[in-house]
Design a protein around this motif. Structure first.
Motif, PDB file in Angstrom:
ATOM      1  N   LEU A  15       0.858  -1.174   0.000  1.00 29.30           N
ATOM      2  CA  LEU A  15       0.000   0.000   0.000  1.00 29.30           C
ATOM      3  C   LEU A  15       0.897   1.226   0.000  1.00 29.30           C
ATOM      4  O   LEU A  15       1.578   1.502   0.984  1.00 29.30           O
ATOM      5  N   HIS A  16       0.924   1.929  -1.130  1.00 25.86           N
ATOM      6  CA  HIS A  16       1.756   3.118  -1.283  1.00 25.86           C
ATOM      7  C   HIS A  16       0.935   4.350  -0.905  1.00 25.86           C
ATOM      8  O   HIS A  16      -0.142   4.570  -1.474  1.00 25.86           O
ATOM      9  N   LEU A  17       1.445   5.142   0.036  1.00 29.93           N
ATOM     10  CA  LEU A  17       0.771   6.369   0.440  1.00 29.93           C
ATOM     11  C   LEU A  17       1.623   7.564   0.052  1.00 29.93           C
ATOM     12  O   LEU A  17       2.838   7.546   0.222  1.00 29.93           O
ATOM     13  N   ARG A  18       0.959   8.606  -0.446  1.00 30.66           N
ATOM     14  CA  ARG A  18       1.668   9.810  -0.903  1.00 30.66           C
ATOM     15  C   ARG A  18       0.915  11.041  -0.416  1.00 30.66           C
ATOM     16  O   ARG A  18      -0.304  11.081  -0.457  1.00 30.66           O
ATOM     17  N   GLY A  19       1.658  12.025   0.050  1.00 32.69           N
ATOM     18  CA  GLY A  19       1.050  13.295   0.448  1.00 32.69           C
ATOM     19  C   GLY A  19       0.884  13.393   1.946  1.00 32.69           C
ATOM     20  O   GLY A  19       1.801  13.071   2.704  1.00 32.69           O
ATOM     21  N   GLU A  20      -0.301  13.840   2.379  1.00 29.63           N
ATOM     22  CA  GLU A  20      -0.577  14.040   3.791  1.00 29.63           C
ATOM     23  C   GLU A  20      -1.805  13.244   4.209  1.00 29.63           C
ATOM     24  O   GLU A  20      -2.846  13.322   3.565  1.00 29.63           O
ATOM     25  N   LEU A  21      -1.654  12.490   5.272  1.00 31.76           N
ATOM     26  CA  LEU A  21      -2.737  11.667   5.802  1.00 31.76           C
ATOM     27  C   LEU A  21      -3.252  12.334   7.069  1.00 31.76           C
ATOM     28  O   LEU A  21      -2.554  12.410   8.074  1.00 31.76           O
ATOM     29  N   ASP A  22      -4.474  12.848   6.986  1.00 27.06           N
ATOM     30  CA  ASP A  22      -5.068  13.544   8.126  1.00 27.06           C
ATOM     31  C   ASP A  22      -6.572  13.299   8.127  1.00 27.06           C
ATOM     32  O   ASP A  22      -7.071  12.454   7.382  1.00 27.06           O
TER      33      ASP A  22
END
Length: 113
Positions: A15-22
Motif C-alpha cells: 500500500l503506497h501512500l503519498r502526500g498528507e494523511l489527516d
C-alpha cells in the motif's frame, strides 16, 4: 493523500501512500484498507516513503485494522518512514505492535522468512 496498491507475489499487497494523511484524507485510507482486508489472509506492507505527514486520525485506521488482520492470520508492517513519521509511530506505541522497516524490500524479505 493518494493511495495505490501493488501486489508483490500473490500474497503480499504493498500500500503506497503519498502526500498528507489527516482527518480530511483518512476516508480514502479506510476505503483502501477495507478492500485489502477482504483478502482471505491480508498481508500488507504500508510504503510510507512518499507520505509527508500523518496525524492520529490516519494512524487509527491502521490500529483498527489490526484486529481483523490478526483474526485472519495476516500482518501489516510499515516501511520507508521519514524521521517525523518514525518518531510519531514510536511515540504513540505503534512500534510495539507493527514491524517497521527502512525499505519496502526489507519488509517483503522479512515476510518470506
Amino acid at each position: 493523500m493518494q493511495a495505490s496498491v501493488t501486489d508483490h507475489r500473490s500474497d503480499i499487497a504493498v500500500l503506497h501512500l503519498r502526500g498528507e494523511l489527516d482527518a480530511d484524507t483518512a476516508v480514502q485510507l479506510h476505503k483502501t484498507l477495507a478492500d485489502l482486508l477482504e483478502r482471505p489472509v491480508p498481508r500488507i506492507v504500508v510504503d510510507l516513503t512518499d507520505l509527508k505527514f500523518c496525524d492520529s486520525v490516519g494512524l487509527s485506521a491502521f490500529i483498527t485494522s489490526k484486529q481483523v488482520i490478526n483474526a485472519r492470520g495476516g500482518w501489516l508492517s510499515f516501511a520507508g518512514a521519514n524521521p517525523f513519521l518514525t518518531q510519531l509511530m514510536e511515540t504513540v506505541g505503534l512500534s510495539r505492535y507493527f514491524a517497521i522497516f527502512p525499505e519496502v524490500d526489507d519488509a517483503i524479505a522479512a515476510a518470506q522468512l
